[in-house]
Scaffold this motif. Structure first.
Motif, PDB file in Angstrom:
ATOM      1  N   LYS C 166      -1.323  -9.878  -8.670  1.00  0.00           N
ATOM      2  CA  LYS C 166      -2.146  -9.178  -7.681  1.00  0.00           C
ATOM      3  C   LYS C 166      -1.358  -8.906  -6.401  1.00  0.00           C
ATOM      4  O   LYS C 166      -1.545  -7.889  -5.737  1.00  0.00           O
ATOM      5  CB  LYS C 166      -3.396  -9.998  -7.347  1.00  0.00           C
ATOM      6  CG  LYS C 166      -4.462 -10.019  -8.434  1.00  0.00           C
ATOM      7  CD  LYS C 166      -5.702 -10.773  -7.942  1.00  0.00           C
ATOM      8  CE  LYS C 166      -6.646 -11.167  -9.077  1.00  0.00           C
ATOM      9  NZ  LYS C 166      -7.227 -10.035  -9.814  1.00  0.00           N
ATOM     10  N   THR C 169       0.241  -5.576  -5.861  1.00  0.00           N
ATOM     11  CA  THR C 169      -0.535  -4.372  -5.547  1.00  0.00           C
ATOM     12  C   THR C 169      -1.165  -4.399  -4.158  1.00  0.00           C
ATOM     13  O   THR C 169      -1.630  -3.382  -3.684  1.00  0.00           O
ATOM     14  CB  THR C 169      -1.667  -4.170  -6.580  1.00  0.00           C
ATOM     15  OG1 THR C 169      -2.543  -5.308  -6.531  1.00  0.00           O
ATOM     16  CG2 THR C 169      -1.115  -4.007  -7.977  1.00  0.00           C
ATOM     17  N   THR C 170      -1.203  -5.567  -3.490  1.00  0.00           N
ATOM     18  CA  THR C 170      -1.823  -5.627  -2.154  1.00  0.00           C
ATOM     19  C   THR C 170      -1.059  -6.587  -1.247  1.00  0.00           C
ATOM     20  O   THR C 170      -0.606  -7.640  -1.710  1.00  0.00           O
ATOM     21  CB  THR C 170      -3.304  -6.069  -2.229  1.00  0.00           C
ATOM     22  OG1 THR C 170      -3.796  -6.226  -0.896  1.00  0.00           O
ATOM     23  CG2 THR C 170      -3.470  -7.387  -2.975  1.00  0.00           C
TER      24      THR C 170
END
Lengths: 104, 309, 242
Positions: C166, C169-170
């Protein structure tokens, strides 16, 4: 998570003049319900976002039972649920309409 | 049958953030800003498959306390532990900045009430939450520098931990109940990192002796001690609004002295009863056990007062 | 980078910065134009204790009391706040807050405050030191964080591998300079080849009276909504007063 919308017709519109109300908290085993008097006629809309997948049929039964008991026509219910039991859901829905009915 | 006193004045600890606001402010004066119907929610929780809350766990707005305008912020400790995150934090920061901008104008408020109930930074949004705490600190000190007191009310389920503990100590005045807890690193995290020998988080009495409201007010980490009902918090908020120290160099120099003195006086103590004994309390071991009336009497005898926060 | 190397590169015209107690350092330094700055710092990745916080805060209070509005440069290589029962019992939250307050007061009193993170800073110690200055600069190799991913995995009960995926992506939760810079925490990162003294002198001239980290986070795309939410609250506050 799972998101779905339940639409129904109530027998009558909800009494009172309150425009919106919120009850409950998104805690474990709990839910929040935002009520807005935004639907036309006796329509009822219930938007559900729930952490528990696969319980749509249970939600539909709980909502149908609730609408038969309290007839909240004209109200949109927006729900954030964190795994509440059906009786807790019913309790919050009833608390919500009571608050909306009695608000100035 | 619910006891009469609970009906008249519910417990702060048990109440939701919304009910605390309703109980602290004058009746029907609360005007919420970006309320639930605006649906200003966390854009990040979906990534973690977590349900959002319509207010992201923070309620902000204006109202009145004893007829005078106040700004109010309340964290909902039951949602994601009342954590500082991108949206919840921005609501706090936005309100504090607006209070500073309105200082001295007809839109100004007499105080900011900060109802803390937080585990600190929301780890799913760790960077945004950390920055939100830092921005809150700066905005809060801006409010104080503009001459407006910020009163912290601490007594919720989540306490005031992590960055929330730091924010609390940045306020002009801290009100706490027995159930209120203030700390930076929580006992569980210390135990995980340093072992149960360092801090046994399952020893609840020890946790309360270290972080709890009575210890905090005796040592100077809180300024006012109240019984745990909503009405007592309201009364203390109204009282302390007028007694808050300004945010000045003099106040910081006094705080420096206060904190240095605490280190030199008690820096070698292992537990709070040791501190109370050294501070001259007659029966240090009884502090956690006496009732609130007896504890309040003990506090008023000792006149623990300082103007250094 | 060692504090000695860092000081030499920041202040080629000279400095009198010396080591103090509890892994701190402090002293005056001279910019290439002859102007003076005050330097305070933490070294060796020392966890932030009540002792370090009072040492640094005491220094800064004396600098502000001097009344010369000399710029203050904070050199930071700490860790998390120290995790002991004793420090929590003594009210570590007050010590960290006191340091953050004093650094902020210096800024409000007309001292330009710039933090240079040349090592680690985490959690509450990050808030009380590097993030309390008006401007935060990182140097290649710096490691700011809120909490490391294994600890986040433990607390959130999510698998570490999932968090690592994760994080690609952020920038919203992962540790390190790049994600924190994306959210607006870090103004600029200096690499080994940069001229540190030039860059510091440029940074010291920047206007810094208001907190613009949320606008920076919006521009960089790492915090897309914070600034607009804060603005909306402020606009509604004015309306609510009427």
């Amino acid at each position: 998570m799972e998101t779905f919308t339940i639409r129904a017709q109530a027998r009558a519109s909800l009494p009172g003049t309150g425009r919106q109300a919120i009850v409950g908290v998104v805690a474990s085993g709990n839910l929040e319900v935002l009520l807005e008097r935004s639907e036309t006629g006796d329509a009822v809309v219930v938007d559900v976002t729930t952490s528990a997948r696969g319980f749509r049929a249970v939600w539909e039964a709980v909502v149908a039972d609730f609408i038969a008991r309290s007839s909240p026509g004209g109200v949109r219910f927006s729900i954030h649920d964190n795994g509440a039991r059906p009786d807790t859901v019913t309790l919050r829905l009833l608390q919500g309409v009571k608050l909306l009915e009695t608000q100035p | 049958m619910i006891p009469e006193e609970i009906v008249r004045s519910p417990s702060w600890y048990e109440s939701s953030a919304r009910n605390r606001i309703a109980g602290v402010l004058d009746a029907d004066t609360f005007h919420e800003i970006l309320g639930p119907a605006e649906r200003v929610m966390s854009p990040h929780l979906e990534l973690f498959d977590l349900p959002p809350a319509f207010d992201d766990g923070v309620i902000v707005g204006r109202g009145q306390l004893d007829g005078k305008p106040v700004a109010i912020i309340a964290q909902e400790g039951q949602f994601m532990g009342g954590t500082f995150a991108e949206v919840s934090g921005a609501k706090i920061v936005g309100l504090l900045r607006a209070v500073t901008a309105a200082a001295g104008t007809p839109d100004g408020v007499s105080a900011v009430l900060l109802l803390l109930d937080t585990g600190g930074v929301r780890l799913q949004e760790a960077n945004a939450g950390e920055l939100a705490v830092s921005e809150t600190v700066r905005a809060l000190l801006g409010v104080r520098a503009a001459g407006i007191p910020v009163v912290a009310l601490v007594g919720g389920r989540a306490g005031a931990f992590g960055g929330g503990g730091i924010v609390t100590a940045c306020c002009s005045h801290v009100v706490i109940s027995e159930q209120g807890r203030i700390s930076v690193t929580g006992p569980e995290v210390i135990e995980t990192n340093k072992g149960a020998e360092e801090f046994d988080s399952r020893d609840r009495a020890l946790v309360w002796r270290v972080t709890g409201g009575r210890s905090r007010v005796l040592l100077g980490g809180a300024d006012s001690y109240v019984k745990g009902d909503v009405a007592s918090f309201r009364a203390a908020a109204a009282r302390s609004r007028n007694a808050a120290p300004p945010f000045t160099l003099e106040t910081m120099a006094a705080e420096q002295e206060r904190l240095e003195k605490r280190l030199s006086s008690y820096g070698d103590c292992r537990d709070t009863p040791e501190i109370w004994a050294r501070a001259g309390l007659a029966d240090p071991a009884s502090v956690p056990d006496i009732d609130d009336d007896a504890f309040l009497a003990l506090l008023s005898e000792r006149e623990i007062k300082h103007d250094a926060r | 980078m060692t504090p000695v190397e860092l000081l030499t590169r920041l202040f080629p015209s000279g400095h009198e910065v010396v080591a103090g107690p509890f892994n701190t350092l402090a002293g005056r330094a001279i910019l290439t134009d002859g102007a003076a700055v005050e330097v305070v710092g933490v070294t060796d990745g020392a966890p932030l204790s009540p002792e370090i916080a009072t040492e640094l805060a005491g220094r800064i209070i004396r600098i502000v009391q001097d009344g010369k509005k000399t710029p203050i440069v904070l050199l930071i290589d700490t860790a998390s706040q120290r995790m002991t029962r004793r420090d929590e019992m003594l009210g570590l939250n007050e010590y960290l807050a006191h340091l953050a307050k004093v650094v902020t007061l210096a800024g409000l009193s007309g001292h330009r405050t710039v933090a240079v993170l040349y090592g680690a800073a985490a959690a509450g110690a990050f808030i009380a030191t590097a993030l309390a200055a008006q401007t935060l600069i990182t140097i290649d190799g710096a490691h700011p964080s809120v909490m490391d991913l294994p600890s986040i995995a433990r607390v959130t009960k999510l698998p570490l591998q999932l968090l690592e995926k994760k994080a690609e992506t952020t920038p919203i939760f992962a540790p390190g300079v790049t994600p924190l810079a994306a959210t607006g925490a870090v103004l600029e990162n200096w690499s080994e080849a940069d001229n540190f003294s030039n860059r510091l002198e440029t940074a010291l001239t920047l206007e810094a009276s208001s907190d613009t980290r949320d606008t920076l986070g919006e521009e960089r795309g790492g915090r897309k909504v914070a600034y607009s939410v804060a603005l909306r609250v402020a606009a509604e506050f004015e309306k609510a007063a009427r």
